[in-house]
Design an enzyme around this catalytic site. Structure first.
Site: not given
Length: 418
Positions: A94, A125, A159
């Site tokens: 995610d 990320d 997350e």
């Protein structure tokens, strides 16, 4: 063997760049944050694994009524090793929303490659590490190297919003053991010389200050929630820093932090005195401090401000993650990662703690030692997020060396010092 692995991975750079660029095209934003979730990205990853000759992924779906498919996917790929001990590399699928699109120089969900960098939301990320973990396993397979440990690549959901449908779901399924080696490459620095073994507690709170809305020409008839909230926020800041001055050199910054962050819109016009003000604090608290004590101080200050101002002040806890015991610096996973970093970068990493929260906290809470490491630019959640291609390649080398096993790492629990 290490030199051969490193050289081989250098030759895979273009493949890795292409795969990460494709990954960016799947905006896996949580359905709780206005997105459609991770399913499409998970399907892409599952297909990529098979194309690269890796085993078929297991799907561990967490029910979520807000998701279009009514579930959030988590994938696991298991690659047999010489011994049964398991090495997990945990990355998340995610991403956060792009934010203000006018601040982006390119389409956030269409990869742009320039000056040795890949631009796009989620490329740093956590796409960089996700692709690195896959190609580390591919590098060993294509060189016919059997991993030292059973390698478990794990790609999780959720997350960014607390891991309820991701790593917490998998832990509840009983997939992990205290004997496992767990690496969560979801935090690091530009040099790649920091291994995180501890995290601060995280406390997100929202304050609602309720006064009385009136016309701007007659403030004497109302109760200005904006002014009261401003004064209250400053008193909170002073009281919390005075009550909890402890420092711990394992962390940077070394003390607890209590930062005012989000502020919701109040009134839409200038000539109205607002009757309601809502603001948030992001607190990162040292492990030695009881989070309940922090909340107690907050409530005391709120009560005093209510008595003084006449406003109502209400506290809502948005998120709370209490810190747990640090992973020991002499744990096998720390040694294994340290040796791999030394071989790739020719320097010894620093071991310490951070204020940010990662999946590693959930592992430590359940007695599984975990470490966090990455070589990455500090651009997560920012506009024009990017990953350095050299970082992507370096991380792949580190993961591959860990999978192959370090000749310098001794585990007394294994026969012959393996």
């Amino acid at each position: 063997m290490g030199e051969n692995i490193i050289a081989y991975i250098d030759g895979m750079k273009n493949q890795m760049v292409e795969s990460l660029a494709q990954l960016i095209g799947f905006p896996a934003i949580s359905p709780h944050d206005g997105g459609k979730g991770e399913v499409e990205k998970a399907r892409f990853i599952a297909k990529l694994l098979l194309e690269k000759g890796l085993p078929e992924a297991e799907w561990h779906n967490a029910p979520d009524e807000k998701a279009p498919e009514k579930y959030r996917p988590n994938l696991i790929v298991r690659i047999p090793g010489r011994i049964k001990k398991r090495l997990w590399v945990i990355t998340h699928m995610d991403v956060v929303p792009e934010g203000d699109s006018t601040l982006w120089h390119t389409d956030p969900f269409k990869a742009s490659i320039k000056d040795g960098r890949i631009f796009g939301r989620g490329c740093s990320d956590n796409g960089q590490e996700l692709i690195a973990s896959i190609f580390a396993a591919v590098a060993l397979k294509e060189q016919n190297i059997v991993p030292e440990y059973e390698v478990c690549l794990c790609f999780v959901a959720d997350e960014e919003l607390g891991s309820l449908y991701g790593i917490q779901h998998l832990i509840k399924e009983g997939l992990f053991s205290s004997e496992d080696l767990v690496v969560v490459p979801d935090g690091g620095n530009e040099r790649g010389d920091f291994i995180e073994v501890a995290e601060k507690s995280i406390l997100w709170v929202q304050w609602t200050v309720t006064g009385k809305q009136v016309h701007g020409s007659r403030p004497d008839l109302g109760l200005n929630a904006c002014r009261i909230a401003n004064e209250f926020a400053m008193k909170l800041d002073g009281a919390l820093n005075e009550a909890f001055p402890e420092k711990n050199g394992l962390f940077s910054p070394s003390l607890s932090t209590f930062e005012p962050t989000r502020r919701l819109a109040n009134v839409s016009n200038v000539n109205t005195v607002p009757g309601k003000e809502i603001f948030c604090l992001d607190c990162r608290i040292l492990p030695s401090i009881n989070v309940d004590e922090v909340l107690k101080v907050m409530e005391q200050i709120a009560h005093l401000e209510e008595q003084k101002s006449g406003a109502e002040i209400h506290l809502t806890v948005l998120q709370r993650t209490d810190s747990t015991s640090a992973t020991p610096s002499d744990a096998l996973v720390v040694k294994l990662l340290s040796e791999a970093v030394k071989e790739v970068y020719s320097f010894a990493p620093v071991i310490g703690g951070v204020g940010g929260g990662t999946c590693a906290a959930y592992f430590r809470k359940n007695g599984v030692p975990a470490v966090v490491w990455a070589q990455e630019a500090d651009v997560a959640h920012m506009p024009n997020e990017y990953c350095e291609i050299t970082h992507l390649v370096n991380e792949t080398k580190v993961f591959a060396l860990m999978m192959a096993g370090s000749k310098n790492t001794f585990d007394p629990l294994l026969p012959d010092g393996i």
